[in-house]
Design a protein around this motif. Sequence first.
Motif, PDB file in Angstrom:
ATOM      1  N   PHE A   1      34.584  40.981  53.972  1.00  0.00           N
ATOM      2  CA  PHE A   1      35.057  42.201  55.217  1.00  0.00           C
ATOM      3  C   PHE A   1      34.332  41.987  56.401  1.00  0.00           C
ATOM      4  N   VAL A   2      33.385  41.809  56.723  1.00  0.00           N
ATOM      5  CA  VAL A   2      32.480  41.725  57.800  1.00  0.00           C
ATOM      6  C   VAL A   2      32.519  40.415  58.417  1.00  0.00           C
ATOM      7  N   HIS A   3      32.279  39.606  57.645  1.00  0.00           N
ATOM      8  CA  HIS A   3      32.743  38.597  58.559  1.00  0.00           C
ATOM      9  C   HIS A   3      34.215  37.957  59.104  1.00  0.00           C
ATOM     10  N   CYS A   4      35.037  38.672  57.866  1.00  0.00           N
ATOM     11  CA  CYS A   4      36.905  38.988  58.457  1.00  0.00           C
ATOM     12  C   CYS A   4      37.024  39.431  59.718  1.00  0.00           C
ATOM     13  N   PHE A   5      35.878  40.255  60.215  1.00  0.00           N
ATOM     14  CA  PHE A   5      36.658  40.932  61.132  1.00  0.00           C
ATOM     15  C   PHE A   5      35.691  41.460  62.555  1.00  0.00           C
ATOM     16  N   SER A   6      34.303  40.491  62.587  1.00  0.00           N
ATOM     17  CA  SER A   6      33.890  39.886  63.532  1.00  0.00           C
ATOM     18  C   SER A   6      34.336  38.909  63.603  1.00  0.00           C
ATOM     19  N   SER A   7      34.967  37.094  62.620  1.00  0.00           N
ATOM     20  CA  SER A   7      35.216  36.778  63.097  1.00  0.00           C
ATOM     21  C   SER A   7      36.091  37.230  64.338  1.00  0.00           C
ATOM     22  N   THR A   8      37.629  37.654  63.757  1.00  0.00           N
ATOM     23  CA  THR A   8      38.934  38.025  64.700  1.00  0.00           C
ATOM     24  C   THR A   8      38.487  38.136  65.438  1.00  0.00           C
ATOM     25  N   TYR A   9      37.921  39.867  65.665  1.00  0.00           N
ATOM     26  CA  TYR A   9      36.703  39.421  67.127  1.00  0.00           C
ATOM     27  C   TYR A   9      36.397  38.687  67.791  1.00  0.00           C
ATOM     28  N   LYS A  10      36.012  38.309  67.792  1.00  0.00           N
ATOM     29  CA  LYS A  10      35.471  36.635  68.256  1.00  0.00           C
ATOM     30  C   LYS A  10      36.452  35.964  68.696  1.00  0.00           C
ATOM     31  N   GLN A  11      36.991  35.173  68.232  1.00  0.00           N
ATOM     32  CA  GLN A  11      37.620  34.521  67.988  1.00  0.00           C
ATOM     33  C   GLN A  11      39.227  35.164  69.198  1.00  0.00           C
ATOM     34  N   VAL A  12      40.019  36.446  69.046  1.00  0.00           N
ATOM     35  CA  VAL A  12      40.783  37.455  69.672  1.00  0.00           C
ATOM     36  C   VAL A  12      40.501  38.294  70.084  1.00  0.00           C
ATOM     37  N   GLY A  13      39.656  38.889  70.244  1.00  0.00           N
ATOM     38  CA  GLY A  13      39.144  40.075  70.275  1.00  0.00           C
ATOM     39  C   GLY A  13      40.203  41.427  70.065  1.00  0.00           C
TER      40      GLY A  13
ATOM     41  N   GLN B   1      50.163  38.867  61.220  1.00  0.00           N
ATOM     42  CA  GLN B   1      48.203  38.788  60.486  1.00  0.00           C
ATOM     43  C   GLN B   1      47.401  37.794  60.551  1.00  0.00           C
ATOM     44  N   ALA B   2      48.573  37.055  59.974  1.00  0.00           N
ATOM     45  CA  ALA B   2      48.087  35.583  59.464  1.00  0.00           C
ATOM     46  C   ALA B   2      47.828  34.140  60.735  1.00  0.00           C
ATOM     47  N   MET B   3      48.747  34.903  61.913  1.00  0.00           N
ATOM     48  CA  MET B   3      48.884  33.933  62.595  1.00  0.00           C
ATOM     49  C   MET B   3      47.595  33.094  63.434  1.00  0.00           C
ATOM     50  N   TYR B   4      47.123  33.251  63.398  1.00  0.00           N
ATOM     51  CA  TYR B   4      45.907  32.920  63.976  1.00  0.00           C
ATOM     52  C   TYR B   4      45.562  31.558  63.416  1.00  0.00           C
ATOM     53  N   GLU B   5      45.665  31.807  62.133  1.00  0.00           N
ATOM     54  CA  GLU B   5      44.950  31.130  60.628  1.00  0.00           C
ATOM     55  C   GLU B   5      45.761  29.588  60.427  1.00  0.00           C
ATOM     56  N   MET B   6      46.945  30.338  60.793  1.00  0.00           N
ATOM     57  CA  MET B   6      48.388  29.264  60.426  1.00  0.00           C
ATOM     58  C   MET B   6      47.428  28.819  61.409  1.00  0.00           C
ATOM     59  N   GLU B   7      47.933  28.880  62.618  1.00  0.00           N
ATOM     60  CA  GLU B   7      47.664  27.861  63.706  1.00  0.00           C
ATOM     61  C   GLU B   7      46.447  26.807  63.880  1.00  0.00           C
ATOM     62  N   ALA B   8      44.920  27.430  63.908  1.00  0.00           N
ATOM     63  CA  ALA B   8      44.844  26.802  63.924  1.00  0.00           C
ATOM     64  C   ALA B   8      44.434  25.970  62.748  1.00  0.00           C
TER      65      ALA B   8
ATOM     66  N   LYS C   1      48.747  24.585  60.587  1.00  0.00           N
ATOM     67  CA  LYS C   1      50.209  24.089  59.421  1.00  0.00           C
ATOM     68  C   LYS C   1      51.363  24.346  60.304  1.00  0.00           C
ATOM     69  N   ILE C   2      51.137  25.172  61.513  1.00  0.00           N
ATOM     70  CA  ILE C   2      52.560  25.663  62.372  1.00  0.00           C
ATOM     71  C   ILE C   2      52.265  25.308  63.802  1.00  0.00           C
ATOM     72  N   ALA C   3      53.119  24.731  64.354  1.00  0.00           N
ATOM     73  CA  ALA C   3      52.897  25.049  65.681  1.00  0.00           C
ATOM     74  C   ALA C   3      52.688  25.694  66.430  1.00  0.00           C
ATOM     75  N   LYS C   4      51.931  26.248  67.905  1.00  0.00           N
ATOM     76  CA  LYS C   4      51.099  27.501  68.499  1.00  0.00           C
ATOM     77  C   LYS C   4      52.638  27.617  69.207  1.00  0.00           C
ATOM     78  N   GLY C   5      52.619  29.362  69.529  1.00  0.00           N
ATOM     79  CA  GLY C   5      53.207  29.826  70.463  1.00  0.00           C
ATOM     80  C   GLY C   5      54.508  30.885  69.790  1.00  0.00           C
ATOM     81  N   GLN C   6      54.050  31.131  68.222  1.00  0.00           N
ATOM     82  CA  GLN C   6      55.405  32.016  67.766  1.00  0.00           C
ATOM     83  C   GLN C   6      54.407  32.952  67.379  1.00  0.00           C
ATOM     84  N   ASN C   7      53.288  33.592  68.224  1.00  0.00           N
ATOM     85  CA  ASN C   7      52.804  35.123  68.086  1.00  0.00           C
ATOM     86  C   ASN C   7      53.083  36.356  68.410  1.00  0.00           C
TER      87      ASN C   7
END
Length: 302
Positions: free
Chosen positions: A47-59, A135-142, A145-151
């Motif tokens: 949980f902590v890794h997910c929380f902190s990673s999301t904050y670092k990646q997207v704010g 909620q899972a858009m960043y991981e799907m784009e990274a 699996k999908i093209a960017k711009g569907q957020n």
Amino acid sequence: MAPHPVVQAIIDLSAGAIGGTACVLSGQPLDTAKVKMQTFPSLYRGFVHCFSSTYKQVGLRGLYQGTSPALMANIAENSVLFMSYGFCQEVVRTMAGLGTEAPLSDMQKACAGSVASIFSSLVLCPTELVKCRLQAMYEMEASGKIAKGQNTVWSVVKSVMKQNGPTGFFTGLTTTIAREVPGYFCFFGAYELCRTTFADNMKCSKDDIGVAPIVFSGGFGGACLWLVVYPFDCVKSRIQVMSMIGRQEGFFKTMMTIMRTEGVRALYSGLTPTMIRTFPANGALFLGYEASRKFMMKQFDS
């Protein structure tokens, strides 16, 4: 004087909407972490890794991704849920041969809540599908699996309509109902049982136990719900998110595939933020519901 049945339904619907709003605002970041961990369990160590990673990646906005559809989902779900809950209580009274004002047992209220959840599932599924995808858009784009711009909400809605039409919004409906029916039996049963225990010990009515006992009872009900149905919710999130890249198997096949390829533990990925979230979020839900309902009902007291 009891209000007219139509007025009573409006009161229950309004109180449910207020409770749903309070639930989302108090627990959205933890819900985002839950969906990410359910959909991509191998990406996060916890949980902590997910929380902190999301904050670092997207704010900070990344933790509130999907808040708009989450508000729509919770307001719609809880409005219909609590309106149906009041109606289903009357049905239970009729089936049990009780009078209109006769009090129900905690078990009877649990049954009413379980049946009411079927109706709320119909409005919850479309909005929750959009929320989970955002909620899972960043991981799907990274992951490519999908093209960017569907957020955005609108881009997800257009994507669903283009791929599957209106019925696409009900992807995961069977799994949602499979989660809601036993879940809300436990939810309302545990909530009412907890309130009864407080009322007996405090020597007062269940409506007068105060804020802290209501918040605790709501959190306890939420904890019981998630402990029972969490694997169902995990499968639902997986189906709704992964259907972005193609048709997914049904509930049972998806669950068996996860167990076979990732192990049983994957079905419980994201349980920690869910359990942390459940007390403030569900406490706020019931506090908002009970307080607003009590206030509106007072307007009809003679």
